[in-house]
Write a protein that holds these residues in place. Structure first.
Motif, PDB file in Angstrom:
ATOM      1  N   ASP A  26      37.782  43.684  42.674  1.00 45.44           N
ATOM      2  CA  ASP A  26      37.563  44.232  41.623  1.00 45.44           C
ATOM      3  C   ASP A  26      35.920  44.240  41.444  1.00 45.44           C
ATOM      4  O   ASP A  26      35.479  45.012  40.592  1.00 45.44           O
ATOM      5  N   THR A  41      44.360  39.062  38.941  1.00 50.03           N
ATOM      6  CA  THR A  41      44.971  40.670  38.624  1.00 50.03           C
ATOM      7  C   THR A  41      44.676  41.246  39.938  1.00 50.03           C
ATOM      8  O   THR A  41      45.215  42.518  39.793  1.00 50.03           O
ATOM      9  N   GLY A  42      44.182  40.569  40.714  1.00 51.96           N
ATOM     10  CA  GLY A  42      43.942  41.420  41.960  1.00 51.96           C
ATOM     11  C   GLY A  42      43.475  40.287  43.041  1.00 51.96           C
ATOM     12  O   GLY A  42      43.365  39.197  42.871  1.00 51.96           O
ATOM     13  N   LEU A  76      50.153  43.836  41.650  1.00 51.71           N
ATOM     14  CA  LEU A  76      49.614  44.811  42.373  1.00 51.71           C
ATOM     15  C   LEU A  76      49.767  46.231  42.133  1.00 51.71           C
ATOM     16  O   LEU A  76      48.906  47.029  42.076  1.00 51.71           O
ATOM     17  N   ASP A  78      50.988  47.617  39.429  1.00 48.78           N
ATOM     18  CA  ASP A  78      50.605  47.931  37.975  1.00 48.78           C
ATOM     19  C   ASP A  78      49.264  48.235  37.760  1.00 48.78           C
ATOM     20  O   ASP A  78      48.608  48.620  36.740  1.00 48.78           O
ATOM     21  N   ARG A  79      48.400  48.161  38.886  1.00 48.34           N
ATOM     22  CA  ARG A  79      46.774  48.372  38.779  1.00 48.34           C
ATOM     23  C   ARG A  79      46.376  49.839  38.522  1.00 48.34           C
ATOM     24  O   ARG A  79      47.321  50.591  38.888  1.00 48.34           O
ATOM     25  N   ASP A  80      45.071  50.183  38.085  1.00 50.10           N
ATOM     26  CA  ASP A  80      44.952  51.604  38.048  1.00 50.10           C
ATOM     27  C   ASP A  80      44.950  52.213  39.325  1.00 50.10           C
ATOM     28  O   ASP A  80      45.465  53.406  39.419  1.00 50.10           O
TER      29      ASP A  80
END
Length: 160
Positions: A26, A41-42, A76, A78-80
């Motif tokens: 990110d 989150t990543g 992973l 659910d990320r943009d």
């Protein structure tokens, strides 16, 4: 008296300087010499020192543990920009790519890929890994997939 610069910082800056490698993260702050973020989150990387062997007044060999941390697949996807790769495989792939970046700096002579950090010439050698494991310290429902490589950093004298 000359001090040995912070080897984990040299490794961090080498990885952060590779724009292609940063595509996994990110941002550059995802590669750190500090703790694993919470929440994860990543993909992220932590770099710590294992052993610092002083060779002589001008050369230190510092073993680093470079850990790639990847959250579970549900996070992973659910990320943009969803990541569809299996998290354990993703951590392995990123660790392997980092190892190759370090290994590309092995030669320290003329025309080498050695790099300078805080006024000292560095080279690195990929020594072991990736080794995989699953960290469940944050609970069985929140595993982190981890791949670790060992890298030996050599701090030589200041560049001419």
């Amino acid at each position: 008296m000359r001090r040995t610069p912070f080897a984990p910082g040299a490794a961090r800056e080498l990885l952060r300087s590779n724009a292609d490698f940063l595509r996994h993260f990110d941002g550059p702050d995802s590669i750190t010499t500090r703790e694993v973020p919470n929440p994860v989150t990543g993909p992220c990387i932590t770099i710590v020192t294992g052993v610092n062997r002083k060779q002589n007044a001008e050369l230190s060999k510092i073993r680093l543990f470079v850990s790639v941390w990847v959250p579970k697949a549900e996070i992973l996807v659910d990320r943009d920009e969803p990541i569809l790769t299996d998290p354990e495989e993703l951590s392995w792939d990123i660790a392997d790519e980092a190892a190759r970046i370090f290994d590309a700096t092995r030669g320290m002579g003329r025309g080498s890929n050695a790099f300078v950090f805080r006024g000292v010439t560095w080279k690195a050698e990929w020594d072991a890994g990736p080794t995989t494991m699953v960290d469940k310290d944050r609970g069985d429902d929140n595993p982190l997939y981890r791949s670790v490589i060992e890298v030996v950093m050599k701090a030589g004298s200041a560049p001419a």
